[in-house]
Scaffold this motif. Sequence first.
Motif, PDB file in Angstrom:
ATOM      1  N   VAL A 299      40.824 -15.935  31.555  1.00  0.00           N
ATOM      2  CA  VAL A 299      41.649 -16.284  30.367  1.00  0.00           C
ATOM      3  C   VAL A 299      41.381 -17.614  29.957  1.00  0.00           C
ATOM      4  O   VAL A 299      40.849 -18.662  30.785  1.00  0.00           O
ATOM      5  N   PRO A 300      41.509 -17.907  28.550  1.00  0.00           N
ATOM      6  CA  PRO A 300      41.117 -19.391  28.134  1.00  0.00           C
ATOM      7  C   PRO A 300      41.679 -20.511  28.785  1.00  0.00           C
ATOM      8  O   PRO A 300      41.328 -21.546  29.140  1.00  0.00           O
ATOM      9  N   SER A 301      43.052 -20.286  29.141  1.00  0.00           N
ATOM     10  CA  SER A 301      43.706 -21.409  29.673  1.00  0.00           C
ATOM     11  C   SER A 301      43.161 -21.797  31.168  1.00  0.00           C
ATOM     12  O   SER A 301      43.166 -23.017  31.341  1.00  0.00           O
ATOM     13  N   VAL A 302      42.999 -20.757  31.873  1.00  0.00           N
ATOM     14  CA  VAL A 302      42.371 -20.940  33.276  1.00  0.00           C
ATOM     15  C   VAL A 302      40.718 -21.482  33.025  1.00  0.00           C
ATOM     16  O   VAL A 302      40.431 -22.189  33.729  1.00  0.00           O
ATOM     17  N   ASN A 303      40.093 -21.135  32.049  1.00  0.00           N
ATOM     18  CA  ASN A 303      38.711 -21.399  31.692  1.00  0.00           C
ATOM     19  C   ASN A 303      38.853 -23.102  31.415  1.00  0.00           C
ATOM     20  O   ASN A 303      37.828 -23.633  32.049  1.00  0.00           O
ATOM     21  N   VAL A 304      39.743 -23.459  30.837  1.00  0.00           N
ATOM     22  CA  VAL A 304      39.795 -24.916  30.444  1.00  0.00           C
ATOM     23  C   VAL A 304      40.455 -25.544  31.803  1.00  0.00           C
ATOM     24  O   VAL A 304      39.897 -26.640  32.215  1.00  0.00           O
ATOM     25  N   ASP A 305      41.680 -25.439  32.042  1.00  0.00           N
ATOM     26  CA  ASP A 305      42.480 -26.026  33.110  1.00  0.00           C
ATOM     27  C   ASP A 305      41.857 -26.159  34.410  1.00  0.00           C
ATOM     28  O   ASP A 305      41.974 -27.405  34.990  1.00  0.00           O
ATOM     29  N   TYR A 306      41.071 -25.408  34.654  1.00  0.00           N
ATOM     30  CA  TYR A 306      40.524 -25.211  36.149  1.00  0.00           C
ATOM     31  C   TYR A 306      39.012 -25.133  36.148  1.00  0.00           C
ATOM     32  O   TYR A 306      38.422 -25.015  37.333  1.00  0.00           O
ATOM     33  N   GLY A 307      38.503 -26.056  35.168  1.00  0.00           N
ATOM     34  CA  GLY A 307      37.218 -26.357  35.467  1.00  0.00           C
ATOM     35  C   GLY A 307      36.056 -25.160  35.175  1.00  0.00           C
ATOM     36  O   GLY A 307      34.740 -25.651  35.191  1.00  0.00           O
ATOM     37  N   PHE A 308      36.412 -23.905  34.748  1.00  0.00           N
ATOM     38  CA  PHE A 308      35.318 -22.912  34.487  1.00  0.00           C
ATOM     39  C   PHE A 308      34.566 -23.477  33.390  1.00  0.00           C
ATOM     40  O   PHE A 308      33.317 -23.132  33.195  1.00  0.00           O
ATOM     41  N   ILE A 309      35.118 -24.300  32.278  1.00  0.00           N
ATOM     42  CA  ILE A 309      34.425 -24.595  31.259  1.00  0.00           C
ATOM     43  C   ILE A 309      33.312 -25.635  31.338  1.00  0.00           C
ATOM     44  O   ILE A 309      32.440 -25.736  30.480  1.00  0.00           O
ATOM     45  N   ASN A 310      33.173 -26.137  32.399  1.00  0.00           N
ATOM     46  CA  ASN A 310      32.438 -27.172  32.896  1.00  0.00           C
ATOM     47  C   ASN A 310      31.216 -26.729  33.621  1.00  0.00           C
ATOM     48  O   ASN A 310      30.305 -27.368  33.809  1.00  0.00           O
ATOM     49  N   CYS A 311      31.062 -25.523  33.920  1.00  0.00           N
ATOM     50  CA  CYS A 311      30.153 -24.787  34.425  1.00  0.00           C
ATOM     51  C   CYS A 311      28.981 -24.418  33.604  1.00  0.00           C
ATOM     52  O   CYS A 311      29.202 -24.081  32.572  1.00  0.00           O
ATOM     53  N   ARG A 312      28.006 -24.797  34.047  1.00  0.00           N
ATOM     54  CA  ARG A 312      26.667 -24.569  33.303  1.00  0.00           C
ATOM     55  C   ARG A 312      25.984 -23.349  33.386  1.00  0.00           C
ATOM     56  O   ARG A 312      25.391 -22.996  32.493  1.00  0.00           O
ATOM     57  N   THR A 313      26.093 -22.760  34.590  1.00  0.00           N
ATOM     58  CA  THR A 313      25.469 -21.331  34.777  1.00  0.00           C
ATOM     59  C   THR A 313      26.441 -20.453  35.284  1.00  0.00           C
ATOM     60  O   THR A 313      27.572 -20.839  35.799  1.00  0.00           O
ATOM     61  N   GLU A 314      26.166 -19.031  35.285  1.00  0.00           N
ATOM     62  CA  GLU A 314      26.952 -18.075  35.860  1.00  0.00           C
ATOM     63  C   GLU A 314      27.195 -18.273  37.357  1.00  0.00           C
ATOM     64  O   GLU A 314      28.183 -17.956  37.994  1.00  0.00           O
ATOM     65  N   SER A 315      26.025 -18.920  37.830  1.00  0.00           N
ATOM     66  CA  SER A 315      26.015 -19.002  39.362  1.00  0.00           C
ATOM     67  C   SER A 315      27.149 -20.178  39.679  1.00  0.00           C
ATOM     68  O   SER A 315      27.926 -19.836  40.771  1.00  0.00           O
ATOM     69  N   GLU A 316      27.292 -21.149  38.906  1.00  0.00           N
ATOM     70  CA  GLU A 316      28.330 -22.174  39.120  1.00  0.00           C
ATOM     71  C   GLU A 316      29.701 -21.637  38.853  1.00  0.00           C
ATOM     72  O   GLU A 316      30.543 -21.883  39.739  1.00  0.00           O
ATOM     73  N   LYS A 317      29.720 -20.573  38.096  1.00  0.00           N
ATOM     74  CA  LYS A 317      30.966 -20.210  37.680  1.00  0.00           C
ATOM     75  C   LYS A 317      31.620 -19.322  38.929  1.00  0.00           C
ATOM     76  O   LYS A 317      32.616 -19.355  39.418  1.00  0.00           O
ATOM     77  N   ARG A 318      30.627 -18.308  39.544  1.00  0.00           N
ATOM     78  CA  ARG A 318      30.859 -17.476  40.539  1.00  0.00           C
ATOM     79  C   ARG A 318      31.168 -18.263  41.779  1.00  0.00           C
ATOM     80  O   ARG A 318      32.242 -18.111  42.609  1.00  0.00           O
ATOM     81  N   GLN A 319      30.423 -19.426  41.858  1.00  0.00           N
ATOM     82  CA  GLN A 319      30.738 -20.322  43.362  1.00  0.00           C
ATOM     83  C   GLN A 319      32.195 -20.897  43.066  1.00  0.00           C
ATOM     84  O   GLN A 319      33.083 -21.178  44.074  1.00  0.00           O
ATOM     85  N   LEU A 320      32.575 -21.235  41.915  1.00  0.00           N
ATOM     86  CA  LEU A 320      33.662 -22.020  41.521  1.00  0.00           C
ATOM     87  C   LEU A 320      34.864 -21.119  41.924  1.00  0.00           C
ATOM     88  O   LEU A 320      36.037 -21.402  42.501  1.00  0.00           O
TER      89      LEU A 320
END
Length: 375
Positions: A299-320
């Motif tokens: 959800v958008p709030s999690v994407n922003v609040d917990y750093g997923f918006i900072n991920c440059r790749t899908e791999s970084e998102k999965r790792q986070l």
Amino acid sequence: MKCSICEKPTTQRCSRCHTKYYCSKSCQKEDYPNHVRDCPSRSAEILVKDVFSDTLPTNYAVRYEYGFCNCVYPEEESMLLGLYGGLIKYIECSASQLHSWWKSGNLPFHIKKAFEDSNTTSGYYQWFLKNEHVLQGLRKYEGEKSNKEIANKLHAMVKPYLSEHDLTVPIKSLPETKRIVCLFYITILSDHIPGIDQQNWIDFGFCSCKFGSDHLGEIEERRLADLYKELIIQEDCKVDEFHDAYLSGTILDLLRKYCSSNNCNWLSENKIEVRGHNQPNKSVYDLKQYALSESARLVPSVNVDYGFINCRTESEKRQLKHTYRKLIKTPRFDPRDLHYACIAGKTFDYVRSILPNEGLKANLFKNPYPLKEID
């Protein structure tokens, strides 16, 4: 009778379902692409097609015979489809095997054996081990008779808790919020816990339960479910009263009013949070749902609040996501502490204090828009 294709008189019919008539093999072949989705004894083949198209079954026979009608929430249907996906795509179970297992009346046993023999596991299989009831008592679909049976079964469970007016109308015609409450009643009366993918898992406080000995934290979640059982079954709380509390955000007050003092003290001591319909919610609970679930969306709030918006790749998102999952599974973790760290812009410091040996990238945990505190 008339042929289903050319309407010539005929007495020949489909040998599987005995409902469609054909004058010749050519007419039967022509109708096959359509009829295969409606022929009850072919439901395993239709399920296989649905799995490969990643589509929830709409065929009534498939839904009835393979457990989808036993799911209370749409999220449970998605988990069940994922289970069949693993079985069919990766273990390579055929439609014929599925049908024979179903016909034997012991589909759950064969599914567990297939996963264990192949040494295959997944979040979907772990979910199934805790929700095996959805595949119990499966029978052949018998059209309108089966449809009425399903509706009557669910309605009968919640019927004693409905008002005189609500008893006169179908549940599906009630307001959305009251349908949500009715489905929650069915969940509790069935001795189940809301699935982690469900909004009810957040709305009714299960998200604030501490992590337990398994990946869904059922130790405290079960105690909370038992508290709702006390309210509903022992104290005979009606749907209207619960619905009013849901709309006003006073469910905790309702629990404290009717339930034993020991249980109410447990609510306070463990800081169980229950919100009302569409009332503000700490985004940390959406994070917890996203990190632990196989299918919850970001959800958008999690994407922003917990750093997923900072991920440059899908791999970084999965790792986070993996890092947060590991964090949540750590006994020292408290979602409220993470919430306050996020507000203060110190998410990285908090995560590092719990996972000191984890390779963490500080830039990924930065919250560009600090939140106002939500009480």
